[in-house]
Design a protein around this motif. Structure first.
Motif, PDB file in Angstrom:
ATOM      1  N   ASN A  36       0.820  -1.211   0.000  1.00  0.00           N
ATOM      2  CA  ASN A  36       0.000   0.000   0.000  1.00  0.00           C
ATOM      3  C   ASN A  36       0.855   1.263   0.000  1.00  0.00           C
ATOM      4  OD1 ASN A  36      -2.419  -1.495   0.254  1.00  0.00           O
ATOM      5  ND2 ASN A  36      -2.150  -1.614   2.476  1.00  0.00           N
ATOM      6  N   TYR A 120      -9.260   0.502 -10.297  1.00  0.00           N
ATOM      7  CA  TYR A 120      -8.356   1.624 -10.109  1.00  0.00           C
ATOM      8  C   TYR A 120      -9.141   2.881  -9.741  1.00  0.00           C
ATOM      9  CZ  TYR A 120      -5.310  -1.452 -12.834  1.00  0.00           C
ATOM     10  OH  TYR A 120      -4.600  -2.520 -13.292  1.00  0.00           O
ATOM     11  N   ASN A 121      -8.606   3.677  -8.831  1.00  0.00           N
ATOM     12  CA  ASN A 121      -9.224   4.965  -8.508  1.00  0.00           C
ATOM     13  C   ASN A 121      -8.698   6.002  -9.492  1.00  0.00           C
ATOM     14  OD1 ASN A 121     -10.485   7.170  -7.402  1.00  0.00           O
ATOM     15  ND2 ASN A 121      -9.123   7.322  -5.638  1.00  0.00           N
ATOM     16  N   ILE A 127      -9.547  11.075  -3.329  1.00  0.00           N
ATOM     17  CA  ILE A 127      -8.622  10.029  -2.934  1.00  0.00           C
ATOM     18  C   ILE A 127      -9.392   8.950  -2.185  1.00  0.00           C
ATOM     19  CG2 ILE A 127      -6.573   9.522  -1.534  1.00  0.00           C
ATOM     20  CD1 ILE A 127      -5.750  12.437  -1.859  1.00  0.00           C
ATOM     21  N   SER A 128      -8.960   7.694  -2.319  1.00  0.00           N
ATOM     22  CA  SER A 128      -9.588   6.603  -1.571  1.00  0.00           C
ATOM     23  C   SER A 128      -8.600   6.006  -0.574  1.00  0.00           C
ATOM     24  CB  SER A 128     -10.093   5.513  -2.523  1.00  0.00           C
ATOM     25  OG  SER A 128      -9.020   4.956  -3.260  1.00  0.00           O
ATOM     26  N   THR A 130      -6.141   3.475   1.485  1.00  0.00           N
ATOM     27  CA  THR A 130      -5.014   2.722   0.945  1.00  0.00           C
ATOM     28  C   THR A 130      -5.269   1.222   0.857  1.00  0.00           C
ATOM     29  OG1 THR A 130      -4.045   2.485   3.154  1.00  0.00           O
ATOM     30  CG2 THR A 130      -3.375   4.405   1.843  1.00  0.00           C
ATOM     31  N   SER A 133      -8.625  -1.098  -2.713  1.00  0.00           N
ATOM     32  CA  SER A 133      -8.616  -1.511  -4.115  1.00  0.00           C
ATOM     33  C   SER A 133      -8.033  -2.914  -4.248  1.00  0.00           C
ATOM     34  CB  SER A 133      -7.809  -0.531  -4.965  1.00  0.00           C
ATOM     35  OG  SER A 133      -6.438  -0.626  -4.655  1.00  0.00           O
ATOM     36  N   ASP A 142      -2.946   0.239  -6.015  1.00  0.00           N
ATOM     37  CA  ASP A 142      -2.910   1.668  -6.338  1.00  0.00           C
ATOM     38  C   ASP A 142      -1.623   2.131  -7.012  1.00  0.00           C
ATOM     39  OD1 ASP A 142      -5.495   2.346  -5.333  1.00  0.00           O
ATOM     40  OD2 ASP A 142      -4.708   2.262  -3.294  1.00  0.00           O
ATOM     41  N   ASN A 146      -5.254   6.955  -7.632  1.00  0.00           N
ATOM     42  CA  ASN A 146      -5.322   7.308  -6.210  1.00  0.00           C
ATOM     43  C   ASN A 146      -4.416   8.503  -5.956  1.00  0.00           C
ATOM     44  OD1 ASN A 146      -6.799   6.927  -3.923  1.00  0.00           O
ATOM     45  ND2 ASN A 146      -5.292   5.595  -2.951  1.00  0.00           N
ATOM     46  N   PHE A 184      -5.943  10.283  -8.830  1.00  0.00           N
ATOM     47  CA  PHE A 184      -7.361   9.996  -9.039  1.00  0.00           C
ATOM     48  C   PHE A 184      -7.988  10.877 -10.116  1.00  0.00           C
ATOM     49  CE2 PHE A 184      -6.889  13.172  -5.763  1.00  0.00           C
ATOM     50  CZ  PHE A 184      -7.886  14.103  -6.011  1.00  0.00           C
TER      51      PHE A 184
END
Length: 219
Positions: A36, A120-121, A127-128, A130, A133, A142, A146, A184
């Motif tokens: 991450n 995928y972001n 932002i998502s 960590t 995904s 990511d 992201n 993102f």
């Protein structure tokens, strides 16, 4: 990460569909890479220990990737982690990062490969966290979208300067560094793992964070 090869391309930010870009093939040895991106929660521990500067902006959610940090502030965090763990963490080199992002595929735009999960972001507004995904084929989350991620290299348009052993390009006067992978909300061509995005060495942006790597000790 397994050993492998990857092709660094120049000039920077050239549309990945342009096949006339110059390339330099790099051999990358085995290394470890964090699953991450570094989170706000982990970075805050460094701040509490008095080893890292306070974060910029509103970064209160401990699960979000940390952002708006300079490479100097990233190195302060790395120094704290290494002191605390007794390990030798670092930023990944451009070649290491790129090989992990492609994760065994030759597809210029991994999220367009129908064999891969559409997780995928990218092309979003926020932002998502960590840890939500799906991982790529190498088990890493990511790498695309992201937040973009700083790598260890000094930026150079001269590909002949990039070490062919997969290590980072280091120079005494590093005026420009780079991040890769896009964020993102960034355009399609920046999301391509081959894109090289140079920024000043004191640059910080809400669109860029980082993850850590570690060299595998040889016996």
């Amino acid at each position: 990460m397994p050993s492998g090869i990857t092709a660094i391309k120049s000039p920077p930010n050239r549309n990945a569909e342009d096949k006339t870009a110059n390339t330099r093939v790099i051999s990358v040895g085995e290394f470890c890479l964090a699953v991450n991106e570094i989170s706000v929660g982990l970075f805050t521990r460094c701040i509490s220990a008095g080893r890292c500067a306070p974060l910029r902006g509103n970064q209160d959610d401990p699960l979000l990737p940390v952002h708006s940090v300079t490479v100097v502030e990233i190195q302060d965090f790395i120094d704290w982690v290494n002191h605390s763990s007794g390990r030798n963490y670092r930023l990944p080199s451009e070649a290491e990062w790129q090989m992990a992002a492609f994760s065994g595929s030759n597809h210029e735009f991994p999220w367009r490969d129908m064999k891969r999960p559409a997780s995928y972001n990218i092309f979003s507004e926020n932002i998502s966290s960590t840890n939500i995904s799906k991982a790529n084929e190498y088990g890493i989350r990511d790498m695309i979208g992201n937040v973009a991620e700083f790598v260890a290299d000094c930026f150079s348009e001269d590909l002949d300067l990039i070490p062919q052993d997969g290590t980072a390009l280091q120079v005494s006067d590093c005026t420009n560094v780079m991040f890769k992978g896009g964020a993102f909300s960034t355009p399609d061509y920046i999301l391509n793992p081959s894109s090289r995005f140079p920024v000043p060495s004191d640059f910080a942006t809400p669109l860029a964070g980082f993850r850590l790597a570690r060299t595998i000790a040889r016996k």
